[in-house]
Scaffold this motif. Structure first.
Motif, PDB file in Angstrom:
ATOM      1  N   VAL A   1      31.016  50.183  39.192  1.00 51.98           N
ATOM      2  CA  VAL A   1      31.775  49.135  39.882  1.00 51.98           C
ATOM      3  C   VAL A   1      31.956  49.582  41.325  1.00 51.98           C
ATOM      4  CG1 VAL A   1      33.866  47.734  39.896  1.00 51.98           C
ATOM      5  CG2 VAL A   1      32.983  48.625  37.722  1.00 51.98           C
TER       6      VAL A   1
ATOM      7  N   PHE B   1      38.087  44.454  37.290  1.00 51.57           N
ATOM      8  CA  PHE B   1      39.107  45.435  37.691  1.00 51.57           C
ATOM      9  C   PHE B   1      40.201  45.594  36.645  1.00 51.57           C
ATOM     10  CE2 PHE B   1      40.992  41.529  39.399  1.00 51.57           C
ATOM     11  CZ  PHE B   1      42.324  41.673  39.053  1.00 51.57           C
TER      12      PHE B   1
ATOM     13  N   THR C   1      39.204  53.710  36.042  1.00 55.65           N
ATOM     14  CA  THR C   1      39.493  54.077  37.431  1.00 55.65           C
ATOM     15  C   THR C   1      40.210  55.424  37.478  1.00 55.65           C
ATOM     16  OG1 THR C   1      41.611  52.908  37.370  1.00 55.65           O
ATOM     17  CG2 THR C   1      39.689  51.655  38.115  1.00 55.65           C
TER      18      THR C   1
ATOM     19  N   ASP D   1      33.001  48.514  45.561  1.00 56.52           N
ATOM     20  CA  ASP D   1      33.737  47.584  46.420  1.00 56.52           C
ATOM     21  C   ASP D   1      32.797  47.001  47.468  1.00 56.52           C
ATOM     22  OD1 ASP D   1      33.371  49.559  48.320  1.00 56.52           O
ATOM     23  OD2 ASP D   1      35.468  50.210  48.338  1.00 56.52           O
TER      24      ASP D   1
ATOM     25  N   SER E   1      31.078  44.070  41.111  1.00 56.85           N
ATOM     26  CA  SER E   1      32.273  44.231  41.931  1.00 56.85           C
ATOM     27  C   SER E   1      33.514  44.128  41.042  1.00 56.85           C
ATOM     28  CB  SER E   1      32.336  43.156  43.017  1.00 56.85           C
ATOM     29  OG  SER E   1      32.786  41.929  42.473  1.00 56.85           O
ATOM     30  N   PRO E   2      34.651  44.606  41.520  1.00 61.70           N
ATOM     31  CA  PRO E   2      35.872  44.502  40.717  1.00 61.70           C
ATOM     32  C   PRO E   2      36.259  43.060  40.387  1.00 61.70           C
ATOM     33  CG  PRO E   2      36.175  46.079  42.503  1.00 61.70           C
ATOM     34  CD  PRO E   2      34.884  45.379  42.764  1.00 61.70           C
TER      35      PRO E   2
ATOM     36  N   GLY F   1      34.911  52.367  40.230  1.00 59.61           N
ATOM     37  CA  GLY F   1      35.181  52.313  38.805  1.00 59.61           C
ATOM     38  C   GLY F   1      33.903  52.365  37.989  1.00 59.61           C
TER      39      GLY F   1
END
Length: 353
Positions: free
Chosen positions: A331, A229, A234, A333, A309-310, A340
């Motif tokens: 990416v 992240f 993003t 969630d 995942s982030p 992302g």
């Protein structure tokens, strides 16, 4: 009234500096050859090692440790000359391990920098002799401020030791210098005691590699614990298209997105990732003669793409990209939404690849 001209007869004589004769008497003849130089250099290391292992730690060390553990302010490190340079390193070590610390130059302190010190702080004063004038001038001010003083010094009977709350005694040390003057073995001992204090303080707290990395974002360790992240694309930089979008629209999105990533996430009505379309996919369509820009992207996209995942470590994500030989990773969630895009160019810029 005219001044009398100086002549050789009335020219003032320079007085010898105190201790000059003693120092001159201790000057050794130049080293004869390379082997002699290596032997002497090894002797310097041995002298400094003896100085370090000769330091005795005991009850006073535990008291100093307790003062720093309970410190509500910052650790203020001070010292002059070579001891001051060692003090700057000690302050930097404390700061890098999560202890608020500042170095206070004694000469500047008496001209206003004493304002850096406040109630709740703890003073760490370094001086081999314990008689450094600039340090001694600060002791009354430290007492008025109510800041306890930990002295790291070479004698319990020195003025600094007598004015301190806690004394860490490195003992009387013979310098690794042919004249016995250049601070060498003594500064090695000051350095080592400071490190022992800082590292023992570190082990006394919950402070791990992740906390350390937060204070070293530009270093190798910082990169090793960085999460996806922190580097993923993003918002406007994250290209996303619906699976029903025409191929022409998809290419336009990839072109208009800031940074011009070589891919776009493909999502369903709920924003969940269902595929990815890349520059490589477009080239393959051209090679196959299937460049119909009116078809929906779901008919030509890559399905079930590898994603992260982030919270995934960037190093782990980079290893995946190398393994499957791709330049982008979606990416997602916990609900599978495309939040992302991880692009190889960003990893290269951040020196992950």
């Amino acid at each position: 009234m005219a001044r009398a001209r100086r002549t050789p007869a009335n020219k003032p004589r320079l007085r010898a500096l105190p201790g000059r004769e003693t120092a001159a008497a201790r000057v050794s003849p130049p080293l004869e050859d390379d082997e002699a130089a290596l032997t002497y250099a090894r002797g310097v290391l041995e002298a400094e090692a003896r100085a370090i292992v000769g330091v005795q730690l005991g009850e006073s060390f535990l008291k100093a440790l307790g003062l720093l553990r309970e410190c509500q302010g910052q650790a203020v490190v001070t010292g002059m000359g070579k001891a001051g340079l060692i003090g700057q390193k000690l302050s930097a070590t404390l700061a890098s391990t999560g202890i608020r610390s500042v170095f206070l130059h004694p000469a500047e302190a008496v001209h206003g920098d004493l304002g850096r010190v406040g109630r709740g702080d703890v003073i760490l004063a370094l001086s081999n002799s314990g008689s450094t004038e600039e340090l001694l001038r600060l002791l009354p001010s430290f007492r008025r401020l109510g800041t306890p003083v930990i002295a790291i010094t070479g004698g319990l009977e020195s003025p600094l030791a007598r004015g301190a709350d806690v004394v860490l005694d490195i003992g009387r040390i013979e310098e690794a210098c042919p004249m016995g003057l250049v601070p060498t073995a003594s500064t090695a001992a000051l350095h080592a005691v400071g490190d022992a204090l800082a590292m023992t303080l570190l082990r006394s707290r919950e402070f791990g590699t992740e906390e350390y990395a937060l204070l070293h974002p530009g270093g190798k360790l910082g990169r090793s614990v960085q999460r996806v992240f922190e580097v993923m694309r993003t918002g406007p930089a994250n290209p996303v298209v619906r699976e029903t979008a025409k191929l022409s629209e998809v290419v336009a999105v990839m072109t208009r997105t800031p940074g011009r990533p070589g891919a776009t996430n493909v999502v369903d009505r709920q924003g969940r990732l269902v595929g990815i379309f890349t520059d490589g996919d477009l080239r393959r369509l051209v090679e196959q003669g299937r460049t119909d820009f009116t078809v929906p992207v779901r008919e030509v996209m890559g399905r079930q793409p590898r994603c992260v995942s982030p919270e995934t470590l960037v190093l782990t994500a980079a290893a995946q990209m190398r393994e499957i030989k791709v330049d982008q990773l979606p990416v997602v969630d916990a609900e599978g939404r495309a939040v992302g895009l991880l692009d190889v160019q960003d990893l290269l810029a951040a020196r992950f690849l």
